[in-house]
Scaffold this active site. Structure first.
Site, PDB file in Angstrom:
ATOM      1  N   MET A 112      15.342   1.483   5.906  1.00 43.03           N
ATOM      2  CA  MET A 112      16.049  -0.375   5.886  1.00 43.03           C
ATOM      3  C   MET A 112      17.020  -0.230   7.117  1.00 43.03           C
ATOM      4  O   MET A 112      18.471  -0.773   7.457  1.00 43.03           O
ATOM      5  CB  MET A 112      16.906  -0.126   5.093  1.00 43.03           C
ATOM      6  CG  MET A 112      16.045  -0.342   3.556  1.00 43.03           C
ATOM      7  SD  MET A 112      17.020  -0.358   1.904  1.00 43.03           S
ATOM      8  CE  MET A 112      16.451   0.864   1.172  1.00 43.03           C
ATOM      9  N   ASP A 144       7.735  -6.941  -6.544  1.00 36.25           N
ATOM     10  CA  ASP A 144       8.723  -6.440  -5.885  1.00 36.25           C
ATOM     11  C   ASP A 144       8.165  -7.215  -4.657  1.00 36.25           C
ATOM     12  O   ASP A 144       7.136  -7.147  -4.240  1.00 36.25           O
ATOM     13  CB  ASP A 144       9.460  -5.208  -5.388  1.00 36.25           C
ATOM     14  CG  ASP A 144      10.330  -5.109  -6.142  1.00 36.25           C
ATOM     15  OD1 ASP A 144      11.221  -5.516  -7.001  1.00 36.25           O
ATOM     16  OD2 ASP A 144      10.899  -3.272  -5.680  1.00 36.25           O
ATOM     17  N   LYS A 198      13.309  -9.024  -3.849  1.00 33.30           N
ATOM     18  CA  LYS A 198      14.223  -9.492  -3.557  1.00 33.30           C
ATOM     19  C   LYS A 198      14.850  -8.883  -1.813  1.00 33.30           C
ATOM     20  O   LYS A 198      15.257  -7.332  -1.794  1.00 33.30           O
ATOM     21  CB  LYS A 198      16.068  -9.010  -4.289  1.00 33.30           C
ATOM     22  CG  LYS A 198      15.839  -7.200  -4.762  1.00 33.30           C
ATOM     23  CD  LYS A 198      16.938  -7.148  -5.936  1.00 33.30           C
ATOM     24  CE  LYS A 198      16.860  -6.275  -6.379  1.00 33.30           C
ATOM     25  NZ  LYS A 198      17.665  -5.417  -6.811  1.00 33.30           N
TER      26      LYS A 198
HETATM   27  N1  SAH Z   1       9.955   2.764  -2.570  1.00 35.30           N
HETATM   28  C1  SAH Z   1       9.750   2.157  -0.829  1.00 35.30           C
HETATM   29  C2  SAH Z   1      11.244   2.315  -0.307  1.00 35.30           C
HETATM   30  C3  SAH Z   1      11.623   0.701  -0.404  1.00 35.30           C
HETATM   31  S1  SAH Z   1      13.094   0.118   0.307  1.00 35.30           S
HETATM   32  C4  SAH Z   1       9.491   3.377  -0.418  1.00 35.30           C
HETATM   33  O1  SAH Z   1       8.950   4.391  -0.706  1.00 35.30           O
HETATM   34  O2  SAH Z   1       8.540   3.630   0.625  1.00 35.30           O
HETATM   35  C5  SAH Z   1      12.515  -0.919   1.896  1.00 35.30           C
HETATM   36  C6  SAH Z   1      11.965  -0.408   2.742  1.00 35.30           C
HETATM   37  O3  SAH Z   1      11.432   0.799   2.778  1.00 35.30           O
HETATM   38  C7  SAH Z   1      12.051  -0.620   4.283  1.00 35.30           C
HETATM   39  O4  SAH Z   1      13.224  -1.731   5.059  1.00 35.30           O
HETATM   40  C8  SAH Z   1      11.645  -0.059   4.925  1.00 35.30           C
HETATM   41  O5  SAH Z   1      12.772   0.965   5.339  1.00 35.30           O
HETATM   42  C9  SAH Z   1      10.256   0.188   4.251  1.00 35.30           C
HETATM   43  N2  SAH Z   1       9.379   0.138   3.999  1.00 35.30           N
HETATM   44  C10 SAH Z   1       8.347  -0.253   2.769  1.00 35.30           C
HETATM   45  N3  SAH Z   1       7.742  -0.700   2.889  1.00 35.30           N
HETATM   46  C11 SAH Z   1       7.349  -0.504   4.677  1.00 35.30           C
HETATM   47  C12 SAH Z   1       6.011  -0.267   5.276  1.00 35.30           C
HETATM   48  N4  SAH Z   1       4.916  -1.167   5.001  1.00 35.30           N
HETATM   49  N5  SAH Z   1       6.043  -0.026   6.651  1.00 35.30           N
HETATM   50  C13 SAH Z   1       7.288   0.193   7.230  1.00 35.30           C
HETATM   51  N6  SAH Z   1       8.157   0.070   6.364  1.00 35.30           N
HETATM   52  C14 SAH Z   1       8.560  -0.196   4.801  1.00 35.30           C
END
Ligand code: SAH
Length: 245
Positions: free
Chosen positions: A168, A35, A56
Site C-alpha cells: 500500500m 475482496d 473496499k
Molecule cells: N492480504 C494481501 C494484502 C492486502 S493489502 C496479501 O497478503 O497480499 C493490499 C496491498 O497488497 C496492495 O495495496 C498492494 O500493495 C499489495 N498487493 C496485493 N495484490 C498485489 C499484486 N497482485 N501485486 C502487487 N501488489 C499487490
C-alpha cells in the site's frame, strides 16, 4: 461444514497459486464473500456458490468492516458454508484476525487458510530472492498506510539490514523515500516496484531509493503494487512463470 467460516487466502492473483486447501474450501462453499483484489478466475472452483463482493479499495467505494462482519455472521447462523476470500494471505494486511475474532466472539468457528502474499510472489516473479544469503539476513513486511496515521520507526527500518517489502505504498512514495533517507538509508539503495504481481499484466520498474518517486511517475505505477527496497532488489535471477500443464 456447519456454522463455520473459512477465512481463505486467494493468493496474489495467479489462480494457480491457490493452495489445495483453498480449493477444497471453495468447492464446499455456499457463500463466497470476496475482496476486490481477488482474481475472479479462482471462482471456477465454486460455480454454484453465491458470490458476494465486499471489496473496499483505498479511497474508492467501500464496504464498512462492520457490515462485512454482520453479513458473515448472518450467513453462518443460517447454517451456510461461508468462505471469506481475501487477496494474498488473510492475515498479512488483510484484517483476517479481526474477522476471526469477531466471529469467534459470536460463537462461530473459524478456519484460516493461508494464501501466498503479494510481496513474496512479486519478488519471486521478478527474480528477487528476498533473503539472499550474504546480502539480506531477513525481510520485513510493512505497510505505508495505517489506520491512525501513526508513523513507522523508519530509522530502525532504514538501518535494520533486512529487505523491506512495502504494501500500500504507491501513493506514499515520496514520504517513504524521505523517511528512509532521513533514517540513514543510502540514496542509491536498489528498489523494485512491482505492479500486479503474478498476473499476466505484471509490470516491474527497477530504481533506487532516491529516484523511485520520479521513476514511478514516469512508469505510471498503479495500485496494486509492492515495493522491494534493499540490496536484493538489484538482482534478476532466472525464473519461470510458465504455468504447469
Ligand atoms: N492480504 C494481501 C494484502 C492486502 S493489502 C496479501 O497478503 O497480499 C493490499 C496491498 O497488497 C496492495 O495495496 C498492494 O500493495 C499489495 N498487493 C496485493 N495484490 C498485489 C499484486 N497482485 N501485486 C502487487 N501488489 C499487490
Amino acid at each position: 461444514m456447519s456454522a463455520k467460516v473459512w477465512l481463505v487466502g486467494a493468493g496474489p492473483g495467479d489462480p494457480e497459486l491457490l493452495t489445495l486447501k483453498a480449493v477444497k474450501a471453495l468447492r464446499q462453499a455456499e457463500i463466497v464473500m470476496i475482496d476486490d483484489l481477488v482474481n475472479p478466475a479462482v471462482l471456477e472452483h465454486c460455480p454454484t456458490a453465491r458470490i458476494v463482493p465486499v471489496g473496499k479499495r483505498g479511497g474508492c467505494r467501500s464496504t464498512p468492516q462492520t457490515f462485512i462482519h454482520r453479513l458473515m455472521l448472518r450467513y453462518a447462523r443460517q447454517g451456510k458454508c461461508v468462505v471469506r476470500l481475501k487477496g494474498g494471505d488473510p492475515c498479512i494486511f488483510g484484517r483476517g484476525s479481526e474477522e476471526a475474532d469477531w466471529l469467534q466472539q459470536h460463537g462461530i468457528a473459524v478456519e484460516m487458510v493461508n494464501g501466498i502474499t503479494a510481496g513474496l510472489a512479486g519478488a519471486s516473479n521478478c527474480g528477487i530472492p528476498l533473503t539472499l544469503r550474504g546480502v539480506a539476513r531477513g525481510v520485513t513486511l510493512v505497510t505505508a498506510h495505517t489506520q491512525d496515521d501513526s508513523s513507522l520507526n523508519w530509522q530502525a527500518l532504514a538501518q535494520g539490514g533486512t529487505t523491506l517489502v512495502v504494501y500500500m505504498g504507491v501513493a506514499k512514495l515520496a514520504d517513504i523515500r524521505d523517511s528512509l533517507l532521513a533514517g540513514g538509508m543510502c540514496a542509491d539503495m536498489p528498489v523494485a516496484l512491482i505492479e500486479n504481481a503474478s498476473l499476466p499484466h505484471q509490470r516491474e520498474c527497477r530504481s533506487s531509493l532516491a529516484a523511485m518517486h520520479q521513476d514511478a511517475l514516469a512508469f505510471q505505477l498503479k495500485s496494486p503494487a509492492i515495493l522491494v527496497i534493499g540490496e536484493v532488489a538489484a538482482t534478476h535471477q532466472a525464473q519461470a512463470m510458465a504455468s504447469i500443464a
